[in-house]
Scaffold this active site. Structure first.
Site: not given
Ligand code: PLP
Length: 440
Positions: A113, A194, A222, A242, A244, A367
């Site tokens: 993401g 998120n 999300q 993303s 995961h 984060c």
């Molecule tokens: C987790 C997240 C990201 C980052 O995604 P990664 O694959 O971990 O780099 C970006 N935006 C939102 C809203 C997220 O929840």
């Protein structure tokens, strides 16, 4: 509620109970190896941190296995092993596109993401710069992958308008409309937040941007898997995902970019991904993501219904704790998101004590945890500093049970009471030396 006599965790189900018994037996015989210990502990865990990351689904793991094993060719190689890998890549792109309602060539696979957000924003900025349009509209509660990218652009002379977020955690299409200027090159607004899970009016914002001729990017990391996403119907020009976050693997994501909008490289090198993203493709990750996308999209309604019932049960139980407040709109939120502030409680202690009770939770975004600053999202919706320090995010999914939710609620109540007794701030509050922010 019955508690297991060995470890004081609730009797959840037969499987878990057996593991706890096994664990205790092993412990009593002093025959625990580190691996056993970790494995058994993880089975006893109530995982309520799905916004940070998710456990991979069996379908996604199985989809990856052949590409970690016998199909290991490089999609850029001319030999048949490479071509086999290339065919798989083509197939994954096709399937991802059909889930999102776009063309395969509108999809660029990324490392996740954050990279997709970076590439979308830098690309739109590069387009704007060419015609002297150096203004971007976004919101104050975006993910740092967006906010920090915008900060980088400011150093390059871009002007950024961050829209204020209402107390309920939602921005309005009217705010976007009012912020757009003749020199605006991009509007970037996340689909769902998120931390507090609030859902933004993405189709309406998309329509406004289309009418005004401004590019619209949404970070749907999300939202995907929980809310319907169709880039064509929702007038989305660019969208980040993303894997995961929806039971796929870490290190795989994608950027949808509507055809005709030129992408700028963030990573330079070979000509993979149509020359827009260099580096040998993460084929196992991409295959796992494609499978996870299809699975998430197929189960969206049944999962949402089930999880919403659990969420509302948890919200109603936590609301009974005195001097607590729900963050974000109670209805316009992701099916599995629960986010509260507890006055007179320090989030970090709360998380550690919940962890001791076998509950994995978060104070907000992964984060920012570990730092003492309160969440920028909670400050953006107007939570006062002291209150924002006592935040708790619980993000549940369809695998959680009502018993687990009840256990979470009673544990939170118990821990909050314990922590307040020890907190001098709470003593000041109840003795009247300091005024309460929240209602009883
Ligand atoms: C987790 C997240 C990201 C980052 O995604 P990664 O694959 O971990 O780099 C970006 N935006 C939102 C809203 C997220 O929840």
């Amino acid at each position: 509620m019955r508690l297991c006599c060995f470890c004081r965790l609730p009797d959840l189900d037969r499987n878990k109970k057996c593991n706890i018994v096994l664990f205790s037996l092993l412990l009593s015989q002093q025959r625990i190896y580190n691996t056993d210990f970790e494995q058994v502990l993880s089975m006893m865990l109530i995982y309520a941190d799905n916004a940070a990351t998710t456990k991979m689904s069996r379908t996604a793991i199985n989809a990856m296995l052949p590409y970690l094993d016998e199909i290991y060719g490089n999609p850029s190689s001319l030999h048949s092993a490479g071509q086999r890998a290339k065919d798989a890549l083509t197939d994954a792109r096709q399937r991802a596109a059909s889930v999102l309602g776009c063309l395969p060539r509108e999809i660029t696979f990324t490392s996740g993401g954050s990279e997709a957000d970076n590439q979308a924003i830098f690309s739109a900025a590069a387009i704007g710069k060419k015609s002297g349009k150096k203004h971007i509209v976004s919101t104050a509660f975006e993910h740092h992958a967006v906010l920090h990218t915008l900060e980088a652009l400011k150093k390059d002379g871009f002007e950024v308008t961050l829209l204020d977020v209402h107390e309920n955690g939602v921005i309005t299409p009217e705010q976007v409309m009012a912020a757009i200027r003749p020199e605006t090159c991009l509007v970037t607004v996340m689909y769902a937040n998120n931390e507090i899970g609030t859902v933004q009016p993405v189709p309406e914002i998309g329509k406004i941007c289309r009418e005004k001729g401004v590019l619209f990017h949404t970070d749907a990391v999300q939202a995907f898997g929980h809310l319907p996403v169709n880039v064509t119907e929702q007038c989305i020009d660019m969208l980040s995902l993303s894997a995961h976050k929806f039971y796929g693997p870490k290190g795989a994501g994608l950027l949808y970019c509507r055809k005709g909008i030129p992408l700028t490289n963030v990573i330079y090198g070979g000509v993979q991904e149509n020359g827009k993203r260099a580096g040998t493709e993460n084929l196992p990750g991409i295959m796992g993501m494609a499978a996870a996308m299809e699975e998430a999209a197929a189960n969206i309604e049944s999962n949402a219904r089930k999880v919403m019932a659990l969420r509302d049960r948890l919200i109603s139980k936590l609301s009974e704790i005195p001097h607590s407040v729900l963050n974000g709109d109670p209805l316009k939120r992701l099916p599995g998101n629960v986010n509260f502030c507890f006055e007179g409680v320090d989030a970090e202690s709360l998380l550690l004590m919940l962890d001791q009770k076998g509950i994995a939770a978060s104070s907000g975004s992964a984060c920012t945890s570990g730092s003492l600053d309160p969440s920028h999202v909670l400050l953006a919706i107007g939570r006062l500093y002291e209150l924002a320090l006592g935040s708790l995010r619980l993000t549940i999914n369809e695998q959680n049970t009502a018993e687990e939710v009840d256990y979470i609620a009673s544990s939170v109540r118990e821990v909050v009471e314990k922590l307040r007794k020890l907190n001098p701030v709470w003593q000041d509050l109840i003795s009247g030396r300091r005024e309460f922010i929240t209602k009883e």
